[in-house]
Design a protein around this motif. Sequence first.
Motif, PDB file in Angstrom:
ATOM      1  N   GLN A   1     -39.367  16.052 -10.753  1.00 49.77           N
ATOM      2  CA  GLN A   1     -38.559  15.343  -9.760  1.00 49.77           C
ATOM      3  C   GLN A   1     -37.617  16.290  -9.023  1.00 49.77           C
ATOM      4  OE1 GLN A   1     -37.867  11.817 -12.761  1.00 49.77           O
ATOM      5  NE2 GLN A   1     -36.697  11.339 -10.930  1.00 49.77           N
TER       6      GLN A   1
ATOM      7  N   GLY B   1     -37.816   5.904  -8.912  1.00 43.44           N
ATOM      8  CA  GLY B   1     -37.645   5.666  -7.488  1.00 43.44           C
ATOM      9  C   GLY B   1     -38.418   4.490  -6.914  1.00 43.44           C
TER      10      GLY B   1
ATOM     11  N   ARG C   1     -49.684   3.447  -5.568  1.00 41.31           N
ATOM     12  CA  ARG C   1     -48.924   4.471  -6.275  1.00 41.31           C
ATOM     13  C   ARG C   1     -47.749   3.851  -7.032  1.00 41.31           C
ATOM     14  NH1 ARG C   1     -47.141  10.250  -3.616  1.00 41.31           N
ATOM     15  NH2 ARG C   1     -46.735  11.296  -5.574  1.00 41.31           N
TER      16      ARG C   1
ATOM     17  N   MET D   1     -46.223  11.844 -11.482  1.00 42.74           N
ATOM     18  CA  MET D   1     -45.452  10.663 -11.083  1.00 42.74           C
ATOM     19  C   MET D   1     -44.015  11.039 -10.725  1.00 42.74           C
ATOM     20  SD  MET D   1     -46.671   7.725 -13.722  1.00 42.74           S
ATOM     21  CE  MET D   1     -48.399   7.289 -13.895  1.00 42.74           C
ATOM     22  N   GLY D   2     -43.570  12.177 -11.244  1.00 45.25           N
ATOM     23  CA  GLY D   2     -42.238  12.646 -10.897  1.00 45.25           C
ATOM     24  C   GLY D   2     -42.087  12.990  -9.423  1.00 45.25           C
ATOM     25  N   ARG D   3     -43.203  13.110  -8.716  1.00 41.51           N
ATOM     26  CA  ARG D   3     -43.138  13.418  -7.284  1.00 41.51           C
ATOM     27  C   ARG D   3     -43.048  12.168  -6.430  1.00 41.51           C
ATOM     28  NH1 ARG D   3     -40.815  17.492  -6.326  1.00 41.51           N
ATOM     29  NH2 ARG D   3     -41.695  17.689  -4.250  1.00 41.51           N
ATOM     30  N   PHE D   4     -43.105  11.011  -7.056  1.00 42.46           N
ATOM     31  CA  PHE D   4     -43.076   9.761  -6.287  1.00 42.46           C
ATOM     32  C   PHE D   4     -41.866   9.665  -5.350  1.00 42.46           C
ATOM     33  CE2 PHE D   4     -41.915   5.297  -5.734  1.00 42.46           C
ATOM     34  CZ  PHE D   4     -43.086   4.778  -5.207  1.00 42.46           C
ATOM     35  N   PRO D   5     -40.664   9.966  -5.832  1.00 39.82           N
ATOM     36  CA  PRO D   5     -39.520   9.850  -4.912  1.00 39.82           C
ATOM     37  C   PRO D   5     -39.588  10.833  -3.740  1.00 39.82           C
ATOM     38  CG  PRO D   5     -38.847  10.740  -7.044  1.00 39.82           C
ATOM     39  CD  PRO D   5     -40.227  10.235  -7.207  1.00 39.82           C
TER      40      PRO D   5
ATOM     41  N   GLN E   1     -33.406   3.365  -4.264  1.00 43.43           N
ATOM     42  CA  GLN E   1     -33.833   3.804  -5.587  1.00 43.43           C
ATOM     43  C   GLN E   1     -34.419   5.211  -5.564  1.00 43.43           C
ATOM     44  OE1 GLN E   1     -33.339   1.083  -7.936  1.00 43.43           O
ATOM     45  NE2 GLN E   1     -33.221   2.842  -9.291  1.00 43.43           N
ATOM     46  N   ASP E   2     -35.215   5.514  -4.543  1.00 40.10           N
ATOM     47  CA  ASP E   2     -35.855   6.835  -4.566  1.00 40.10           C
ATOM     48  C   ASP E   2     -34.880   7.954  -4.204  1.00 40.10           C
ATOM     49  OD1 ASP E   2     -35.741   6.052  -1.963  1.00 40.10           O
ATOM     50  OD2 ASP E   2     -37.862   6.396  -1.512  1.00 40.10           O
TER      51      ASP E   2
ATOM     52  N   ALA F   1     -33.499   8.835  -7.420  1.00 41.14           N
ATOM     53  CA  ALA F   1     -34.475   9.552  -8.240  1.00 41.14           C
ATOM     54  C   ALA F   1     -34.680  10.988  -7.767  1.00 41.14           C
ATOM     55  CB  ALA F   1     -35.808   8.802  -8.240  1.00 41.14           C
TER      56      ALA F   1
ATOM     57  N   ARG G   1     -42.380  11.410  -2.056  1.00 44.06           N
ATOM     58  CA  ARG G   1     -43.664  11.150  -1.392  1.00 44.06           C
ATOM     59  C   ARG G   1     -43.482  11.075   0.119  1.00 44.06           C
ATOM     60  NH1 ARG G   1     -41.211   6.767  -2.720  1.00 44.06           N
ATOM     61  NH2 ARG G   1     -41.417   4.783  -1.640  1.00 44.06           N
TER      62      ARG G   1
ATOM     63  N   GLY H   1     -49.130   8.429   0.271  1.00 45.03           N
ATOM     64  CA  GLY H   1     -48.445   9.640  -0.148  1.00 45.03           C
ATOM     65  C   GLY H   1     -49.282  10.430  -1.124  1.00 45.03           C
TER      66      GLY H   1
END
Lengths: 294, 386
Positions: free
Chosen positions: A170, B281, B265, A108-112, A80-81, A84, A114, A124
Amino acid sequence: MTRQAYAVEQIRFSYRDGRNGAPAWVLDGVSFEVAEGEILGVIGPNGSGKTSLLKLMTKVFQPQAGAVHLFGHELAGMPQDAVARVAALVPQDSQQIFPFTIAEMVLMGRFPHRRRGGVLLGLGWERPEDLRLAEHAMVEMDVAHLSHRSIADVSGGERQRAIIARALTQEPRVLLLDEPTAFLDLNHQLDICRILGHLNEERGLTVILVSHDLNLASQYCDQLLLLKDGQIFQIGTPEEVIRPEILEAVYGCQVLVDCHPVTGLPRVTLPGRTVAGGADKRAHDQADIQKPAS
Amino acid sequence: MSISGAQKRGGQKEVVSEVMAPGVQASCAGPKVKPWQEKSVLTVRRWVATLLGLGAAGLLVMIGCLQFGAEDIGFFEVASILGRAVQSSHPSQASSETAQVILLQVRLPRVLLGFMVGGCLAAVGVGLQALLRNPLADPYVLGISSGAALGAALAILLGIGTTIFSISTLPLFAFAGGLLSLVVVYRIAASYGRLPVHTLLLAGIILNAIFTALIMFITSIMGPNRAFGLMSWLMGTLTAPDYPALGVLAIYLLVGGLILFRQARALNLLTLGEESARSLGVEVERAKKVVFFTSALLTGAVVSVSGMIGFVGMLIPHAVRMVIGADHRLLLPASAVVGGTFLMAADTVARTIMAPAEIPVGVVTALVGGPVFVYLLMYRKGGLAV
């Protein structure tokens, strides 16, 4: 030769999985390709499968049949990431009941992207680079002055701009937007279109946007994909798709198509009072406009 | 922000920083943290400072709680006994002092248990609220506690747990019961996409009713003595455990808490809804399973030692969120500390207000929490209902 950003092959999708009777296909045998750096507009009446298509292209849903390829990789086989990191989705409705700040939302757009690992604190934490990207996106989308405000307290348009900023954070190669201008006033509509056009030209960002606004789609998109009842009715340049006979067949109502005075691209208007001639005809036309919505 | 950094970046960015956080620049001294970040995002510094502050406050409350009881012990005496006990591993040196025995053998274990139970309930509440996108969710309201209680009651009936406070096999039954009710609630929730608040509460009420009926049935076929013990336990009572049992519980809760914390998170993103989280993600199915499973595990453990204590899991996260913000990396541990502190205090009220008789701590939390719950439902409807 330009690369293919997306290759969609014969996808079929239904919200019901077929256990309770025959599945009603929301999308039924849809195939098309999107070249890298293209701006594709997805148009069609309500319920024609536009939103579902975007969600299938970001692996939010998985198709019952067929496959979606993103830069040559099949989505079904990607984590999934990983999806993303390449494709960012701006959904239509983004309700948030918890008091996250705009900046937290954008981050939150930086989650993928991390950091991984670390048994205890594998959380992360954001790196300076993450914060820099978020700041840049907030400035670009004109929400930087709201960064400390709660997402639940700002207006619909401000929230929408924050969500787009999140998608930009992202660092995607493809941006998919569902009705990006629905909540926005004219000024910010223009802003979004300008920014999308800019990102498209400068960074070669591929843009796929669902819109009810046929004129916006016609003015800003290289290609248009017209959906009807879960199938592709027409795909091509705005000149090829925005034609009175095609729109009439899909939407079931009369429209006028002329040329935009500046760009020369096709422009759609609903027939007005003088054209339709008389209140009876108007009422009839309006009934026609509402019909395809069902 | 350092001055050189601002100069390098050129004029436009400086303007940006000013626009973002008027008035905060002067107070910001951190080398890497820009002014707008202080106010808008969770910085490591704020994380550490908040948790240290809450921890210190919790410690003060704990010493305060240790003072009260049949025999009042002064604040400084408590502190000095605790200090000595921590310093030397042989507190028995001066064990002739009654105060020390009362403090270390009776009050301290119970206060520590209260802290663990409260912290755990609050942490589980945070997780469930994020997952169900619902600030009213908590293990008690959703019927998970009563499911766990049913499991535990069953274990007692079958004679598997010989004493109520042994924490060997009982948590497993409580865990199974908790998991069962969680699955049922989740199935109801999942079948409608996102549940409106009232439907979810209704599901919890129905589950609670069914499980309570089954518990009553079990009680009625027990002997009167055992039934009374079971009932008073179900109402939520903390009883001083011995230290080894406390240690086992602590490890159990710590592991569960860490698993939950690692999802912090992902929980942030899950509050956007499953579809948005997935598009950003998050492996949603996996994260959901981890959070639900851990919640059931923790609730099971807590119920098996303390019975059903309501409202801590709902109110504490709600209150903490209003003050420190919604980021789960801070919300989870902060709620745990505040929840633990709250339950320590509530239990002190429970054991002293009608001394020498004790009232169940669940009664205290319900009497405090119930009215606040009603208030939230009535006056903050716009924020809670959909």
